[in-house]
Design a protein around this motif. Structure first.
Motif, PDB file in Angstrom:
ATOM      1  N   LEU A  84       0.829  -1.204   0.000  1.00 41.06           N
ATOM      2  CA  LEU A  84       0.000   0.000   0.000  1.00 41.06           C
ATOM      3  C   LEU A  84       0.862   1.253   0.000  1.00 41.06           C
ATOM      4  O   LEU A  84       0.368   2.360  -0.094  1.00 41.06           O
ATOM      5  CB  LEU A  84      -0.902   0.009   1.232  1.00 41.06           C
ATOM      6  CG  LEU A  84      -1.843  -1.193   1.346  1.00 41.06           C
ATOM      7  CD1 LEU A  84      -2.689  -1.084   2.595  1.00 41.06           C
ATOM      8  CD2 LEU A  84      -2.734  -1.296   0.123  1.00 41.06           C
ATOM      9  N   SER A  85       2.137   1.066   0.173  1.00 35.31           N
ATOM     10  CA  SER A  85       3.023   2.226   0.158  1.00 35.31           C
ATOM     11  C   SER A  85       4.261   1.821  -0.605  1.00 35.31           C
ATOM     12  O   SER A  85       4.527   0.637  -0.785  1.00 35.31           O
ATOM     13  CB  SER A  85       3.382   2.612   1.585  1.00 35.31           C
ATOM     14  OG  SER A  85       3.930   1.504   2.239  1.00 35.31           O
ATOM     15  N   GLY A  86       4.997   2.819  -1.045  1.00 37.37           N
ATOM     16  CA  GLY A  86       6.249   2.499  -1.718  1.00 37.37           C
ATOM     17  C   GLY A  86       6.079   2.370  -3.217  1.00 37.37           C
ATOM     18  O   GLY A  86       5.048   2.683  -3.797  1.00 37.37           O
ATOM     19  N   ASP A  87       7.155   1.838  -3.780  1.00 34.64           N
ATOM     20  CA  ASP A  87       7.316   1.775  -5.223  1.00 34.64           C
ATOM     21  C   ASP A  87       6.129   1.166  -5.966  1.00 34.64           C
ATOM     22  O   ASP A  87       5.705   1.638  -7.001  1.00 34.64           O
ATOM     23  CB  ASP A  87       8.548   0.912  -5.515  1.00 34.64           C
ATOM     24  CG  ASP A  87       9.552   1.693  -6.325  1.00 34.64           C
ATOM     25  OD1 ASP A  87       9.157   2.732  -6.870  1.00 34.64           O
ATOM     26  OD2 ASP A  87      10.714   1.260  -6.400  1.00 34.64           O
ATOM     27  N   SER A 112       3.073   0.790  -4.946  1.00 37.46           N
ATOM     28  CA  SER A 112       1.824   1.032  -4.236  1.00 37.46           C
ATOM     29  C   SER A 112       0.667   1.319  -5.180  1.00 37.46           C
ATOM     30  O   SER A 112      -0.476   1.033  -4.847  1.00 37.46           O
ATOM     31  CB  SER A 112       1.993   2.165  -3.247  1.00 37.46           C
ATOM     32  OG  SER A 112       2.344   3.331  -3.940  1.00 37.46           O
ATOM     33  N   PHE A 118      -3.862  -5.053   4.873  1.00 38.41           N
ATOM     34  CA  PHE A 118      -2.505  -5.003   5.420  1.00 38.41           C
ATOM     35  C   PHE A 118      -1.535  -4.550   4.333  1.00 38.41           C
ATOM     36  O   PHE A 118      -1.747  -4.818   3.154  1.00 38.41           O
ATOM     37  CB  PHE A 118      -2.074  -6.378   5.929  1.00 38.41           C
ATOM     38  CG  PHE A 118      -2.733  -6.778   7.216  1.00 38.41           C
ATOM     39  CD1 PHE A 118      -2.079  -6.614   8.421  1.00 38.41           C
ATOM     40  CD2 PHE A 118      -4.019  -7.285   7.208  1.00 38.41           C
ATOM     41  CE1 PHE A 118      -2.692  -6.973   9.606  1.00 38.41           C
ATOM     42  CE2 PHE A 118      -4.634  -7.645   8.389  1.00 38.41           C
ATOM     43  CZ  PHE A 118      -3.968  -7.488   9.593  1.00 38.41           C
ATOM     44  N   ASP A 119      -0.505  -3.884   4.780  1.00 42.37           N
ATOM     45  CA  ASP A 119       0.514  -3.387   3.860  1.00 42.37           C
ATOM     46  C   ASP A 119       1.742  -4.283   3.970  1.00 42.37           C
ATOM     47  O   ASP A 119       2.409  -4.288   4.994  1.00 42.37           O
ATOM     48  CB  ASP A 119       0.882  -1.946   4.236  1.00 42.37           C
ATOM     49  CG  ASP A 119       1.957  -1.381   3.343  1.00 42.37           C
ATOM     50  OD1 ASP A 119       2.293  -2.028   2.339  1.00 42.37           O
ATOM     51  OD2 ASP A 119       2.464  -0.282   3.651  1.00 42.37           O
ATOM     52  N   GLN A 168       4.345  -3.936   2.165  1.00 39.39           N
ATOM     53  CA  GLN A 168       5.488  -3.081   1.827  1.00 39.39           C
ATOM     54  C   GLN A 168       6.383  -3.686   0.758  1.00 39.39           C
ATOM     55  O   GLN A 168       7.519  -3.272   0.590  1.00 39.39           O
ATOM     56  CB  GLN A 168       6.348  -2.802   3.062  1.00 39.39           C
ATOM     57  CG  GLN A 168       5.557  -2.259   4.229  1.00 39.39           C
ATOM     58  CD  GLN A 168       6.425  -2.110   5.470  1.00 39.39           C
ATOM     59  OE1 GLN A 168       7.638  -2.128   5.388  1.00 39.39           O
ATOM     60  NE2 GLN A 168       5.805  -1.952   6.619  1.00 39.39           N
ATOM     61  N   PRO A 187       9.472  -9.077   2.200  1.00 37.89           N
ATOM     62  CA  PRO A 187       9.114 -10.373   2.772  1.00 37.89           C
ATOM     63  C   PRO A 187       8.978 -10.335   4.292  1.00 37.89           C
ATOM     64  O   PRO A 187       8.081 -10.962   4.848  1.00 37.89           O
ATOM     65  CB  PRO A 187      10.250 -11.301   2.341  1.00 37.89           C
ATOM     66  CG  PRO A 187      11.241 -10.485   1.615  1.00 37.89           C
ATOM     67  CD  PRO A 187      10.669  -9.136   1.353  1.00 37.89           C
ATOM     68  N   ASP A 188       9.863  -9.590   4.966  1.00 42.04           N
ATOM     69  CA  ASP A 188       9.788  -9.567   6.423  1.00 42.04           C
ATOM     70  C   ASP A 188       8.475  -8.969   6.900  1.00 42.04           C
ATOM     71  O   ASP A 188       7.832  -9.480   7.817  1.00 42.04           O
ATOM     72  CB  ASP A 188      10.970  -8.786   7.014  1.00 42.04           C
ATOM     73  CG  ASP A 188      12.268  -9.547   6.850  1.00 42.04           C
ATOM     74  OD1 ASP A 188      12.188 -10.789   6.722  1.00 42.04           O
ATOM     75  OD2 ASP A 188      13.332  -8.927   6.824  1.00 42.04           O
ATOM     76  N   ALA A 189       8.081  -7.858   6.251  1.00 43.68           N
ATOM     77  CA  ALA A 189       6.816  -7.229   6.632  1.00 43.68           C
ATOM     78  C   ALA A 189       5.655  -8.158   6.318  1.00 43.68           C
ATOM     79  O   ALA A 189       4.714  -8.286   7.109  1.00 43.68           O
ATOM     80  CB  ALA A 189       6.656  -5.906   5.891  1.00 43.68           C
TER      81      ALA A 189
END
Lengths: 396, 264, 449, 391
Positions: free
Chosen positions: A38-41, A43, A76-77, A79, A82-84
């Motif tokens: 939902l955010s970032g490159d 998104s 959910f985002d 991002q 993978p960790d998120a």
């Protein structure tokens, strides 16, 4: 000082808790989670996957509501990280109200996250993940409604062969997605007797000069890029500026209006620019006219690629939950029942096609498109013509 | 035989020659001062002796062995300990720990001893703690073992630096302006301490000092530097009357007597 | 006066039996809250802050140990399997606490700013990822083109062995990387270690050809977990089944096991760190941090001691890497970015570099901020966006709030703020490190006190 | 007029130009020679054969014919690095402090410049602009980027560095890293809230994308054109102008003298009546402005920017500064050129020489290796730093 701070802090929280009290556990709530960037490159696409799902939830939860369930979206985002994604996944599976996950745009995120869904038996319908591994692990919970990289790479190579391409230079973005697709493209291209002049991965986002010198020296008929538009369009533009006039071909990561904002006219010069995709522009699907109008009405913007797939993934989840609930006598279904119900769906009529899942969760037939970029105007991106449409079953 | 012998030591910084062909001998068990105006190369000379700088030319022989290309810690383990012009204690460590760091080269505990607190470790720690407390008493710091070094008063810090240097059980002690910033009473005390160190522990002392009272009072031999060169050497009496020294040190037309009190 | 009144109460609370009561009350309250509302972040915060009451109130050592053990070995696993997300939070706190403790040796004790610390974490992770997966048989294949049904190279139980091998390998890597650069001045060292960190990540990303060691950006999966004895699951269910409310699956039990393993590693790390700190080596590190020139003049071999710090710090990260690979069953280069290094650094700086409880506090705070507070805010905002709520007065509909305003994504902002604010206002950290007070018996006697 | 001309110190203006030409030529010749030797050696081996099979041309010819273009590309990126490196070097020269946040100051400059152009574009001004006006707008964007970046640099110094000036060396560095991270997300926050977007794209206008063809050469069955795009020329020319102007400012003006005095010794400079804080602010202002201009030029050259656009160029520029000798302006220049060239040569030929085993993806590792090697074997850099470590 510090000690007192902690005492006060803890006391405050404790007192606050007493006032808030344990949150009333509302039964009969069904939540469906979405996970996408939902955010970032990425998104733009990720947000519209969520919006598509949201729209579907609004329009199609009536049957469940009739049964007395309140259906909610839990976005959910991930991002694109993978960790998120995994952390979110644990959060999702810990909420018993969540019965299905629509999600993930990046295969690199979907694969580790779905390990978590798998261990908790939570159904996952993927609107966009094309990496073969998504389904080849054979998890009951994991399904997707789009094609696969190993096919998409092949589609690209076959398309190139059809265009009488004799030599090709393959570049990828060193991500799980881009490299995966490029490897399959290369394999198929070699089978089709094309000369692969080079196979390079690069994380570079701006300066492609040094990558371009072997390309220009080899002057291949086609430059193939496996990866996202952010790099591909810059690379293509710089290649044109340096005098390369051959054909460009990329994958569904290229499908963004920003691609033409970056590349502009250069994408149309020479032998032109094409991209293969598992998700055609929404206009191409039979049932999407209403979806597009509704989407525009609600969000005041045209749907990005994969918005329609988000809509369908949600639709499938709702349908399966409904089926499972009915089978269980209008009671809240278990996660396992929902997972099984998804596999049991026959010819679910979505807006992007009819879906039946095979034993590993691939759709029995998936659509693949090759689209040509014909206008330098970003507003007309969705009008780019589809030059080839293929229905292909997933490889065995 | 001389304890320390330097032959034609040269140290340059770019074009600037900070120490120029200094040859110098120091016998064991003596107290010797190096004096000279600011920028004469005294501290640089100290730093070449202790390995912080490596001289471009010349030899340094200490206790019969060359110090050529040795690192400061290797030189320290050969038996040269020092203090610094601006006190350089480990401010956030306790007084006793500062002294224990000084003993580093003599501690034999291995990581295994340390991790499992083997008997040897316990014995050594106890022993070195005892020695450290002795040293504290010796230099006149009592009952402040757990104070942080930076919380000591100025004079205490000077003493601690000396104790830390002594902890390495050196053959030779280099003191860089040990009396700077002290009042006459403290200066008096510290001179007495240096004498005791030499007399009781037999440690050779080489010091740089500006305070002429200290220099003339304590030194058995004085070496004068100016512009990186050694210009004179001799007993305090000889130095006092050396015309070159007076010129270099006090400038032309100065009268020695007026400036004797404090020359900076 | 009110402040006086409070002071009185607090002084009284710090004496006698009161601390015991407060600690127990906090713990019981936290447990009860989490138990009754298993999905509340706040309830979990109450539970986890009981560690601070435990740390701050003076009680006897045995009481603290017992309460700590009950919290970590009993309450957390039970609460954790009731809500897997808590277990994830606790596990991540443990992982980051271990990493922060490792970095603390390098930054906090020896004063060497290492901006590429995550490289050693990557070494450990890839070590087990390679030997504990099918990757050995994938060597000749380009990523993604290998046949399925390849065998695993080593049995899963080799995992435990590799936890020890990782200590060694990571330490060796630390020495190899450190040897050429530790002569450099502090600020240069920082930049060079940053470079090393990136080099390791780029290598992980690119070593998929000519031989496919790392599977490149696709990452290695599946990675084996050690076998879980059925008895463990059954035993856990028999003991705690009633409390948990449902039977625990082996998958959940793995989470508990990895948490306990991480906890074990932390205990070992704290033990090693404290022992080293109170020895010749620890004193040498602190001396180097305080004043390199003075330390070397006192005979402290600078490079060797710095290498030791590097190696010890690296080995801690190596073990945690193996643990991460085992618990995630998936490893890709993205997890080892520069930002991770800075994240761990900000934990050390926030808590107090050189201070063991400080660093653990820092790790817990930053992880909770990351996983719970920022994400909780994000979820809250997204709920607001979905609702029809409007901010009064300025008449701003939440639905119009940009999707990009997602606090969970602003970790860099968080790390940046922590680093700047701590440097300006409290460089010694929340819990500053304290030198051990020695019992200098006869010194005091001499003094006649 | 005459008096004004007289007040300009002509040699100080020209000297850096001479150095530029000398460094560029020198680096080109040395690197080309190395590459050609490699090509000659490898030509007889399997490497040469493979290439011959693919392109029907010998490795040596391939290398030779590609060389001019590679040199031009290397030079262009080299000048970008040099321009950013100047910011690091100025601050380091005066404060002996690595301004880790310089890369984000560079990014802010790029964003402000691009936003100005996007705004102009939205009003349709750019589309219809004549060639002259296109350049005017570009200059406007560069100036805007410079002012924003310069202002930001001064503000950052004030808030995050000045209070720490007397702390130990690592404290301000950690703070600077914090600033760098903070700014990355701040850019993202502002961009995402105002535009909802994460990437910004340099609008297409003017004739910047056109390419001046310098020649054509046959390579096997294909023709290679040798050329340089107008935007590359703009980048090089602007970078050179910046270097010359900065050199003049520091070496031939009164302010420059004050800067040099502060660099030598803060206390003494303040005793001489120089306001040290003001000079340090000025240093950050100038460094930031150079960074901002470099940012806009970077966006012009590479079209697409995002909040993390500064990180890698910043790191490379720092490498360049260290390579040349940090604190030394000529060194930054040399370092930038050498690094840009090395990187481009390595990126262009490594793939061919290793038969694809190690291609352009190792370009960054190459840069880091250089940084590490230089720091280990010649920490004072190629030109030698003009600041000795204060023992």
């Amino acid at each position: 000082m510090t000690k007192r701070f902690w005492i006060v802090f803890s006391l405050l929280i404790a007192v606050g808790m007493v006032f808030i009290g344990p949150a009333a556990a509302a039964d009969q709530i069904i939540k469906i989670a979405t996970q996408s960037p939902l955010s970032g490159d990425n998104s733009a696409v990720g947000v519209d996957i969520k919006r598509g799902a949201e729209l579907a939830l609004e329009q199609m939860s009536a049957p469940l509501a009739k049964m007395g369930f309140k259906v909610e979206l839990a976005p959910f985002d991930d991002q694109a990280n993978p960790d998120a994604g995994v952390a979110n996944a644990k959060r999702i599976v810990s909420d018993p109200a969540i019965l299905a996950v629509v999600g993930h745009y990046n295969s690199g995120v979907q694969i580790p996250s779905s390990e978590v869904y798998h261990t908790s038996g939570l159904a996952n319908v993927s609107p966009a993940n094309t990496n073969p591994k998504v389904t080849t692990r054979g998890y009951l919970e994991v399904n997707r409604i789009v094609g696969r990289d190993d096919v998409q790479g092949v589609v690209g190579a076959d398309f190139a062969a059809g265009k009488k391409v004799k030599s090709v230079f393959v570049v990828h973005d060193k991500t799980a997605y881009g490299q995966g697709i490029a490897e399959f493209f290369k394999k198929r291209a070699e089978e089709k007797a094309m000369k692969v002049l080079g196979f390079e991965g690069t994380e570079e986002k701006a300066n492609f000069d040094s990558l371009l010198s072997p390309i220009l020296a080899g002057n291949p008929d086609l430059v193939y890029f496996g990866g996202m538009y952010g790099q591909a369009a810059v690379l293509f533009k710089q290649a044109r500026e340096k005098g390369y006039m051959g054909m460009f071909l990329s994958d569904d990561g290229f499908d963004s209006t920003d691609a033409v904002k970056i590349g502009g006219q250069t994408l149309l010069d020479g032998a032109g620019t094409f991209y293969s995709t598992v998700s055609g522009p929404a206009t191409i699907y039979p049932g999407t006219a209403k979806f597009i109008t509704d989407f525009k009405a609600k969000y005041n913007a045209s749907p990005q690629p994969f918005a329609a797939q988000g809509y369908d993934s949600m639709g499938i989840s709702l349908k399966a939950i409904e089926a499972a609930a009915k089978a269980g006598g209008n009671k809240l279904p278990t996660r396992e029942a929902v997972s099984k119900a998804i596999r049991a769906l026959q010819d679910y009529a979505g807006i992007t096609g009819k879906f039946t899942f095979n034993s590993i969760g691939d759709p029995t037939v998936a659509k693949y498109f090759v689209i040509q970029v014909t206008s330098p105007d970003p507003a007309k991106w969705n009008d780019n013509p589809v030059v080839e449409t293929l229905d292909i079953a997933p490889p065995k | 035989m001389a304890l320390l012998e330097t032959t034609n030591v040269v140290k340059k910084f770019g074009g600037l020659i900070a120490v120029n062909r200094v040859s110098f001998q120091l016998d064991a068990g003596r107290i010797i001062s190096i004096i000279g105006p600011n920028g004469a190369g005294k501290t640089t000379f100290f730093n070449t002796l202790t390995g912080i700088y490596h001289p471009e030319e010349g030899r340094i022989i200490f206790n019969g062995k060359s110090l050529h290309k040795l690192r400061p810690d290797q030189i320290a383990s050969r038996g040269i300990s020092r203090t610094f012009q601006n006190i350089r204690l480990f401010g956030n460590m306790s007084v006793i720990e500062n002294i224990l760091v000084g003993m580093h080269v003599h501690l034999k505990q291995s990581p295994i001893d340390t991790l499992f607190h083997l008997p040897f470790f316990k014995k050594e720690e106890k022993e070195s703690e005892r020695k450290a407390l002795e040293l504290m008493t010796y230099v006149g710091l009592k009952g402040v073992g757990n104070e942080l070094a930076r919380n000591l008063p100025y004079g205490g810090q000077r003493r601690l630096e000396i104790a830390r240097a002594l902890a390495a059980a050196p053959l030779m002690l280099l003191l860089d302006e040990p009396a700077a910033g002290m009042n006459p009473q403290e200066t008096e005390d510290i001179i007495r301490l240096f004498r005791r160190i030499r007399d009781e522990k037999g440690i050779t002392i080489l010091l740089i000092e500006h305070d002429m009272r200290v220099v003339m009072n304590i030194s058995e031999w004085i070496c004068v530097m100016d512009h990186g060169e050694k210009i004179a050497e001799g007993t305090p009496q000889e130095i006092r009357s050396d015309s070159r020294v007076i010129e270099a040190y006090l400038g032309r037309g100065a009268v020695a007597g007026q400036h004797e009190e404090k020359i900076a | 006066m009110i402040p006086h009144f409070f002071k009185d109460i607090i002084t009284r609370l710090e004496q006698g039996i009161y601390p015991h009561i407060i600690i127990l009350a906090h713990m019981v309250l936290g447990t009860a809250l989490v138990y009754t509302s298993p999905r509340s972040n706040l309830a979990f915060l109450v539970l986890i802050t009981s560690f601070f009451t435990l740390y701050y109130f003076k009680t006897d050592r045995r009481f603290k140990l017992i309460v700590g053990a009950v919290l970590t070995l009993f309450i957390f696993p039970v609460v954790g399997v009731r809500n897997i997300f808590y277990l994830e939070v606790i596990f991540q706190i443990s992982v980051f606490a271990a990493l922060a403790l490792g970095l603390n040796i390098v930054v906090g004790f020896a004063g060497l700013l290492d901006l590429g610390y995550v490289a050693f974490y990557a070494v450990g992770a890839y070590l087990w990822a390679f030997f504990g997966s099918q990757q050995f048989y994938v060597l000749p294949f380009a990523p993604g083109t290998q046949p399925s049904n390849l065998p695993f190279l080593l049995p899963g139980d080799a995992f435990y062995l590799f936890m020890f091998i990782a200590i060694l390998i990571a330490a060796i890597t630390g020495i190899l990387l450190g040897t050429p650069v530790l002569r450099l001045r502090g600020d240069y060292l920082a930049i060079v270690t940053l470079g090393f960190g990136e080099v390791i990540r780029v290598l992980a990303n690119n070593l998929d050809k000519p031989l496919n060691f790392t599977n490149g950006p696709q990452g290695i999966t599946p990675i084996q977990r050690p076998t879980m004895p059925l008895a463990a699951v059954d035993g856990f269910n028999a003991l705690f089944g009633g409390l948990v409310g449902h039977d625990v699956s082996p998958a959940d039990m793995y989470n508990v096991m990895f948490y306990l393993l991480a906890l074990g590693v932390i205990i070992v790390i704290v033990f090693v760190t404290r022992r080293l700190d109170d020895s010749k080596i620890g004193r040498a590190w602190t001396a180097i941090r305080e004043d390199e020139t003075a330390a070397i003049a006192m005979g402290v071999p600078l490079v060797r001691m710095k290498l030791a710090a590097f190696a010890v710090g690296a080995s801690f990260a190596g073990v945690m890497g193996v643990l991460l690979a085992g618990s995630r069953t998936f490893i890709s280069p993205e997890s080892f970015s520069f930002m991770q290094s800075i994240g761990v650094l900000s934990m050390v700086i926030l808590g107090g570099s050189g201070s063991i409880p400080g660093v653990i506090l820092g790790a817990a705070t930053v992880t909770i901020l990351n996983l719970q507070v920022l994400q909780g805010l994000s979820l809250y905002l997204s709920q607001l966006r979905q609702s029809d709520a409007v901010i009064p007065i300025i008449n701003f509909a939440w639905a119009n709030l940009s999707n990009q305003l997602d606090p969970a994504k602003y970790q860099r902002l968080l790390f940046g703020l922590i680093l700047i604010l701590m440097m300006i206002f409290r460089p010694e950290g929340l819990i500053p490190s304290q030198r051990r007070k020695r019992e200098l018996a006869h010194d005091e006697d001499d003094n006649g006190k | 007029m005459k008096r004004f001309l007289k007040s300009i110190n002509i040699p100080e203006l020209i000297r850096p130009l001479g150095q530029l030409v000398f460094f560029s030529l020198g680096t080109t010749i040395v690197l080309s020679a190395i590459v050609l030797v490699f090509a000659l050696i490898l030509d007889r081996t399997v490497v040469g054969q493979t290439l011959f099979e693919r392109l029907n041309v010998s490795l040596f010819t391939y290398t030779l014919i590609n060389l001019p273009q590679v040199a031009i590309d290397g030079l262009t990126i080299g000048f970008v690095y040099a321009a950013i490196a100047l910011g690091y070097t100025m601050v380091y020269g005066v404060l002996e402090f690595i301004n880790f946040a310089h890369s984000e100051i560079f990014a802010v400059g790029a964003f402000v410049g691009v936003e100005i152009l996007i705004a102009l574009d939205r009003f349709g001004i750019l589309a219809g602009a004549s060639l002259v006006m296109a350049y005017v707008y570009l200059i406007l964007a560069i100036v805007g980027g410079m002012l924003a970046a310069g202002g930001l640099a001064v503000a950052v110094e004030r808030v995050a560095y000045r209070p720490l000036r007397h702390a130990s060396r690592l404290v301000p560095l950690i703070s600077a890293i914090g600033v760098s991270f903070l700014l990355q997300d701040a850019i993202r926050l502002v961009e995402s809230l105002t535009t909802g977007q994460f990437n910004r794209i340099f609008p297409t206008f003017g004739n910047f994308d056109r390419r001046v063809i310098l020649g054509k050469m046959a390579l096997g069955t294909t023709n290679i054109t040798l050329g340089v795009s107008i935007k590359s020329i703009i980048v090089i020319v602007s970078a050179v102008l910046m270097l010359v102007a900065l050199n003049y400012l520091v070496n031939a003006t009164k302010v420059g003298k004050a800067i040099r005095a502060v660099a030598q010794d803060h206390p003494t400079a303040s005793l001489m009546g120089i306001d040290v804080n003001r000079i340090i602010s000025l240093t950050f202002l100038v460094g930031g402005m150079l960074g901002g201009a470099a940012g806009v030029l970077y966006a012009l050259k590479f079209t697409r920017i995002d909040a993390f656009v500064g990180f890698f160029p910043g790191l490379k520029a720092f490498t360049a500064a260290v390579l040349g000798g940090i604190g030394n302006m000529t060194g930054a220049l040399l370092g930038g050129i050498v690094l840009g060239m090395l990187e481009t040569y390595a990126g262009s030929y490594m793939g061919v020489f290793t038969m694809g085993a190690a291609g352009t993806e190792y370009k960054d590792i190459f840069a880091f290796s250089i940084l590490i090697l230089v720091l280990i074997f010649r920490p004072q850099g190629l030109m030698g730093a003009n600041v000795a470590q204060k023992a």
